[in-house]
Scaffold this active site. Structure first.
Site, short mmCIF file in Angstrom:
data_model
loop_
_atom_site.label_atom_id
_atom_site.label_comp_id
_atom_site.label_asym_id
_atom_site.label_seq_id
_atom_site.Cartn_x
_atom_site.Cartn_y
_atom_site.Cartn_z
N LYS A 153 3.50 4.91 2.40
CA LYS A 153 3.04 5.23 1.02
C LYS A 153 1.46 4.75 0.62
O LYS A 153 1.13 3.53 0.79
CB LYS A 153 4.08 4.75 -0.21
N GLU A 255 12.93 -0.11 -4.10
CA GLU A 255 12.52 -0.39 -5.41
C GLU A 255 13.19 -1.05 -6.29
O GLU A 255 12.98 -1.06 -7.58
CB GLU A 255 12.57 1.31 -6.10
#
Length: 403
Positions: A153, A255
Site C-alpha cells: 500500500k 487495521e
C-alpha cells in the site's frame, strides 16, 4: 509468508523473502550494513536515484548515504519538513514535476529514506512515474521497518482524511540497518514498537510473554531486541497478507487500533503539526479504545483490557487523549475512516476491527470487520478518558513515565 534464506548473507546481514499474494521481494537487515546496501543499489544500474525523505532524517543520515549514492549515479533529493503535511496532493504534484525536470526515466529508482510518511510519499511517486518505476525502502524508524514497508500500500492524505489517495506497488527491495533504529530518540523508538505490539495482541499472542519481558527489561534499543521485534513483525504481517496482497480481506486485521488511532493522529497533527502524537502512539491508544468496545460487548475480559493498557503504557504511549483533543474532535474525524465501503453502508456505524480474544478478530475470518455504532465509539472514548491508568507512574496525559 516470509521465509528465511539459509544462513546469513555474506558480509553480515540476513534476508527474508516477503511474499504478499503473487508478489515477492527481498528484505535485507543487519547491523552497521550501509556498505552492503550501497553494493546492492549499485547492481540496479540506474540513471537517477530519487531520494524521498524529510529534513530531520536528511540531517541525521544523509551524509552516511548520499556520497555513496552519488558515486553510483545522479541523485535528486526530495526533502520536506517532517510530518503528515508532506503527504498531500500539492506536495505530490510539485515533487513529481521536480523529479521529471531532473531527468527521471523508466530506469530511475525512487528511494524512501526515513519513516512511514516519506516512505508513503516515495511509494506514490514511484507508482505514478511512467506508470511505475523501481521503489526501494531504507527505513530509519521502527514504525517503517516493522510495519509500513511490509505492505504494497502506498498512499497520501486527502483534505478529508488519512490515506484516502493511493495505489499498490511492491518495493524492489527493503534494506534495514538496525544501527539506524538504535539511534532513534527514546519516544520515537517506543512509538514505532507500538505496531509490533499490535501484531502480538491481534495476530500472534503466543509472543506476548517475550514482548512483556522485552518491555520489562527496558533495553529496546539493544540490537538483539530490535532484531527479534523485526523478525516477529515480518512473521505476523506476512501470515495475514500472503493471500491478501491488497490487505482487503484477512490483512484487514492489521487495521487493529487504526480507526480511532488515525482520527487522533490526524486531529492532533492538525492542531500541533509535527509535535502532535506519533502514528504508533495514536494506534496504541486506538487499541485501548477497541479493547474497551469489545469488553463492553462482552467479548474481552477486564484482564485483557488491562493487558492492552499495560503494553501501551510500557511503550510510553498515551492512555488518554492528547491535551486539547476532545471526544467530539475525534468523532468528527472518525466518521471519514478509510475502511468505509467494506460493510453495507450505515450512517450510524463504521467498520471496525475488534477482538473476541487475543489473536482472534471478530467477524468473518475472510473479512475481520464488524459494524460499530458511533455511539459505542463515543462511549468507549469517554470510558477511557475517565479510567484510572493501570500504571502508577503515568503522567497527567496517561503516558507512562519510564526511567
Amino acid at each position: 509468508m516470509a521465509t528465511r534464506d539459509a544462513g546469513a548473507v555474506p558480509g553480515g546481514w540476513q534476508v527474508q523473502r516477503i511474499r504478499i499474494g503473487d508478489t515477492d521481494y527481498p528484505y535485507y537487515y543487519g547491523i552497521d550494513c550501509l556498505d552492503l546496501v550501497l553494493q546492492e543499489l549499485a547492481a540496479l544500474d540506474t540513471d537517477l536515484f530519487v531520494v524521498v525523505t524529510d529534513d530531520t532524517v536528511l540531517g541525521l543520515h544523509g551524509q552516511a548515504l548520499l556520497p555513496g549514492l552519488r558515486a553510483l549515479a545522479r541523485v535528486e533529493v526530495i526533502s520536506h519538513p517532517p510530518g503528515e503535511s508532506m503527504k498531500t496532493l500539492p506536495v505530490l504534484t510539485a515533487d513529481l514535476e521536480r523529479v521529471l525536470a531532473a531527468g527521471a526515466t523508466r530506469r530511475s529508482v525512487v528511494i524512501g529514506l526515513g519513516g512511514g510518511v516519506p516512505g508513503n510519499l516515495a511509494g506514490v511517486i514511484a507508482a505514478l512515474l511512467f506508470r511505475g518505476v523501481r521503489l526501494v525502502h531504507i527505513p530509519t524508524t521502527t514504525t517503517a521497518a516493522m510495519d509500513s514497508v511490509l505492505s504494497l500500500k502506498q498512499a497520501i492524505n486527502s483534505t478529508i482524511g488519512k490515506n484516502h489517495i493511493g495505489t499498490y506497488l511492491p518495493p524492489y527491495a527493503v534494506f534495514t540497518d538496525v544501527a539506524l533504529l538504535a539511534t532513534l530518540p527514546d519516544r520515537e523508538l517506543r512509538s514505532g514498537l507500538c505496531e509490533a505490539a499490535k501484531n502480538c495482541l491481534a495476530i500472534r499472542p503466543q509472543t506476548l510473554p517475550r514482548l512483556r519481558a522485552v518491555l520489562a527489561d527496558g533495553e529496546l534499543s539493544a540490537p538483539e531486541a530490535l532484531l527479534w521485534l523485526l523478525d516477529e513483525s515480518v512473521r505476523a504481517k506476512s501470515s495475514v497478507t500472503v493471500n491478501d496482497a491488497r490487505e482487503q480481506r484477512t490483512g484487514l486485521v492489521l487495521e487493529y487500533g487504526h480507526t480511532v488511532g488515525h482520527a487522533v493522529e490526524l486531529a492532533d497533527h492538525r492542531r500541533r503539526g509535527s509535535d502532535g502524537v506519533s502514528h504508533g502512539e495514536a494506534i496504541a491508544f486506538g487499541m485501548v479504545v477497541a479493547a474497551t468496545i469489545a469488553h463492553r460487548r462482552g467479548w474481552l475480559s477486564e484482564d485483557v483490557v488491562q493487558l492492552h493498557e499495560e503494553v501501551v503504557g510500557a511503550l510510553g504511549a498515551p492512555l488518554r487523549l492528547p491535551e486539547g483533543i476532545t471526544v467530539d474532535t475525534v468523532m468528527d474525524v472518525v466518521r471519514d475512516d478509510n475502511k468505509r465501503g467494506y460493510l453495507p453502508p450505515c450512517t450510524e456505524s463504521i467498520a471496525f476491527v475488534l477482538l473476541r480474544d487475543l489473536g482472534s478478530p471478530a467477524g468473518d475470518p475472510e473479512l475481520p470487520l464488524v459494524a460499530v455504532l458511533l455511539s459505542e465509539i463515543r462511549e468507549a472514548l469517554e470510558v477511557v478518558q475517565e479510567r484510572q491508568p493501570v500504571l502508577t507512574g503515568a503522567d497527567d496525559n496517561g503516558r507512562a513515565e519510564l526511567g
